[in-house]
Design a protein around this motif. Structure first.
Motif, PDB file in Angstrom:
ATOM      1  N   PRO A 197      36.207  41.347  33.634  1.00 34.50           N
ATOM      2  CA  PRO A 197      37.221  40.853  34.578  1.00 34.50           C
ATOM      3  C   PRO A 197      36.840  39.466  35.088  1.00 34.50           C
ATOM      4  O   PRO A 197      35.654  39.173  35.280  1.00 34.50           O
ATOM      5  CB  PRO A 197      37.175  41.888  35.712  1.00 34.50           C
ATOM      6  CG  PRO A 197      36.591  43.112  35.100  1.00 34.50           C
ATOM      7  CD  PRO A 197      35.612  42.614  34.080  1.00 34.50           C
ATOM      8  N   ILE A 199      47.474  41.324  38.683  1.00 35.97           N
ATOM      9  CA  ILE A 199      46.204  41.752  39.291  1.00 35.97           C
ATOM     10  C   ILE A 199      45.792  43.122  38.769  1.00 35.97           C
ATOM     11  O   ILE A 199      44.622  43.364  38.442  1.00 35.97           O
ATOM     12  CB  ILE A 199      46.322  41.759  40.827  1.00 35.97           C
ATOM     13  CG1 ILE A 199      46.434  40.326  41.360  1.00 35.97           C
ATOM     14  CG2 ILE A 199      45.119  42.461  41.458  1.00 35.97           C
ATOM     15  CD1 ILE A 199      46.765  40.241  42.842  1.00 35.97           C
ATOM     16  N   THR A 200      46.750  44.030  38.667  1.00 30.96           N
ATOM     17  CA  THR A 200      46.461  45.369  38.134  1.00 30.96           C
ATOM     18  C   THR A 200      45.934  45.279  36.709  1.00 30.96           C
ATOM     19  O   THR A 200      45.011  46.007  36.327  1.00 30.96           O
ATOM     20  CB  THR A 200      47.728  46.229  38.173  1.00 30.96           C
ATOM     21  OG1 THR A 200      48.155  46.389  39.525  1.00 30.96           O
ATOM     22  CG2 THR A 200      47.476  47.601  37.574  1.00 30.96           C
ATOM     23  N   ARG A 201      46.474  44.364  35.938  1.00 27.62           N
ATOM     24  CA  ARG A 201      46.050  44.214  34.544  1.00 27.62           C
ATOM     25  C   ARG A 201      44.651  43.639  34.433  1.00 27.62           C
ATOM     26  O   ARG A 201      43.830  44.124  33.631  1.00 27.62           O
ATOM     27  CB  ARG A 201      47.040  43.318  33.798  1.00 27.62           C
ATOM     28  CG  ARG A 201      46.605  42.968  32.384  1.00 27.62           C
ATOM     29  CD  ARG A 201      47.606  42.058  31.689  1.00 27.62           C
ATOM     30  NE  ARG A 201      47.123  41.635  30.388  1.00 27.62           N
ATOM     31  CZ  ARG A 201      47.766  40.809  29.577  1.00 27.62           C
ATOM     32  NH1 ARG A 201      48.945  40.322  29.937  1.00 27.62           N
ATOM     33  NH2 ARG A 201      47.251  40.469  28.416  1.00 27.62           N
ATOM     34  N   TYR A 202      44.324  42.602  35.212  1.00 30.58           N
ATOM     35  CA  TYR A 202      43.065  41.868  35.023  1.00 30.58           C
ATOM     36  C   TYR A 202      41.938  42.309  35.942  1.00 30.58           C
ATOM     37  O   TYR A 202      40.772  41.996  35.664  1.00 30.58           O
ATOM     38  CB  TYR A 202      43.312  40.367  35.178  1.00 30.58           C
ATOM     39  CG  TYR A 202      44.061  39.769  34.016  1.00 30.58           C
ATOM     40  CD1 TYR A 202      43.407  39.441  32.831  1.00 30.58           C
ATOM     41  CD2 TYR A 202      45.431  39.553  34.100  1.00 30.58           C
ATOM     42  CE1 TYR A 202      44.101  38.903  31.755  1.00 30.58           C
ATOM     43  CE2 TYR A 202      46.138  39.013  33.025  1.00 30.58           C
ATOM     44  CZ  TYR A 202      45.467  38.687  31.854  1.00 30.58           C
ATOM     45  OH  TYR A 202      46.161  38.160  30.801  1.00 30.58           O
ATOM     46  N   GLN A 203      42.240  42.981  37.039  1.00 27.34           N
ATOM     47  CA  GLN A 203      41.211  43.490  37.955  1.00 27.34           C
ATOM     48  C   GLN A 203      40.172  42.419  38.326  1.00 27.34           C
ATOM     49  O   GLN A 203      38.954  42.606  38.130  1.00 27.34           O
ATOM     50  CB  GLN A 203      40.515  44.703  37.320  1.00 27.34           C
ATOM     51  CG  GLN A 203      41.417  45.898  37.101  1.00 27.34           C
ATOM     52  CD  GLN A 203      41.878  46.518  38.421  1.00 27.34           C
ATOM     53  OE1 GLN A 203      41.067  46.885  39.270  1.00 27.34           O
ATOM     54  NE2 GLN A 203      43.187  46.638  38.592  1.00 27.34           N
TER      55      GLN A 203
END
Length: 261
Positions: free
Chosen positions: A4, A187-191
């Motif tokens: 991430p 944001i959920t995808r890349y954390q």
């Protein structure tokens, strides 16, 4: 699996990363280089169209990251040149033209102009104005009536499922999704380890408030944003320098503050 990113940057363009008058971003080059060194992600979040963003994203070397286009109405995937959209713009224009004529006549959208007129209104070269005219999701334009008439206009639009949002230059119409909506999905995808958002206009407020850190970038060409939740605690800050100069200082200072470099 790719680690991430330590920081994910969501940035408005015109009046923020890009100078309001010159459309240049040279003053932000040191911060952009620093972000690359720490492997941070940079997400453009703009009212610009996908064709406009593709050109800028390639020029800045940011093709590995998605971009938020047309004020959040669409998303441009990494390395892609097409954000889709289907018939959204056609439906939007049809709904706009259904507004009572006395109100409709006071809104001049990009679809009401030719490329030369868009270039004159925006200050863009005609080649860039032609890209700005390639709408897929939303309609920017100028409101020429008074505030009471604008309220009536926006109520008419709302009855047709259309939202009106004020940006750095234009009143932009769309069917709903915002920069902050797309930001949440990314944001959920890349954390990422942390998030920061930078913007200068009312359509950036939700994005600024959704980030771990927010910067309101000074823009002497418009009234400043009112005080936002988070400013008192120091989570949202204001730059003294305008446009890409303020952007550069804000990002460099944040990288030092977070001890990322």
């Amino acid at each position: 699996m790719t680690a991430p990113p330590p920081l994910l940057v969501f940035t408005d363009l015109d009046g923020t990363l890009i100078d309001h008058d010159s459309y240049r971003y040279d003053a932000a080059l040191p911060a952009l280089a620093a972000l690359r060194r720490i492997r941070a992600g940079i997400i453009m979040a703009s009212s610009k169209t996908a064709p406009e963003i593709v050109t800028l994203r390639d020029e800045m070397g940011l093709c590995d990251w998605p971009a938020i286009v047309e004020n959040g109405a669409g998303i441009l995937p990494p390395g892609d040149a097409d954000a889709g959209g289907g018939d959204a713009y056609v439906r939007l224009r049809a709904a706009l033209d259904d507004v009572p004529p006395p109100l409709r006549a006071q809104y001049c959208g990009f679809g009401d102009m030719n490329v030369a007129q868009i270039a004159q209104m925006t200050g863009l070269p005609e080649k860039s104005a032609a890209l700005a005219a390639q709408r897929a999701f939303s309609e920017p334009g100028l409101w020429t009536g008074d505030s009471l008439e604008r309220g009536a206009f926006e109520r008419e639009l709302a009855q047709r499922g259309i939202h009106a949002r004020e940006g750095g230059r234009f009143l932009t119409l769309s069917f709903g999704r915002t920069k902050a909506d797309q930001m949440s999905d990314i944001i959920t995808r890349y954390q990422p380890g942390a998030t920061v958002a930078l913007g200068d206009a009312p359509n950036d407020v939700e994005m600024l408030q959704a980030a771990d850190y927010g910067f309101i970038v000074a823009n002497p060409h418009r009234d400043p944003l009112p005080p936002l939740d988070g400013e008192t605690a120091g989570r949202i800050m204001r730059t003294e320098l305008p446009g890409p100069q303020g952007w550069n200082r804000a990002i460099c200072d944040l990288i030092k503050r977070l001890k990322l470099e």
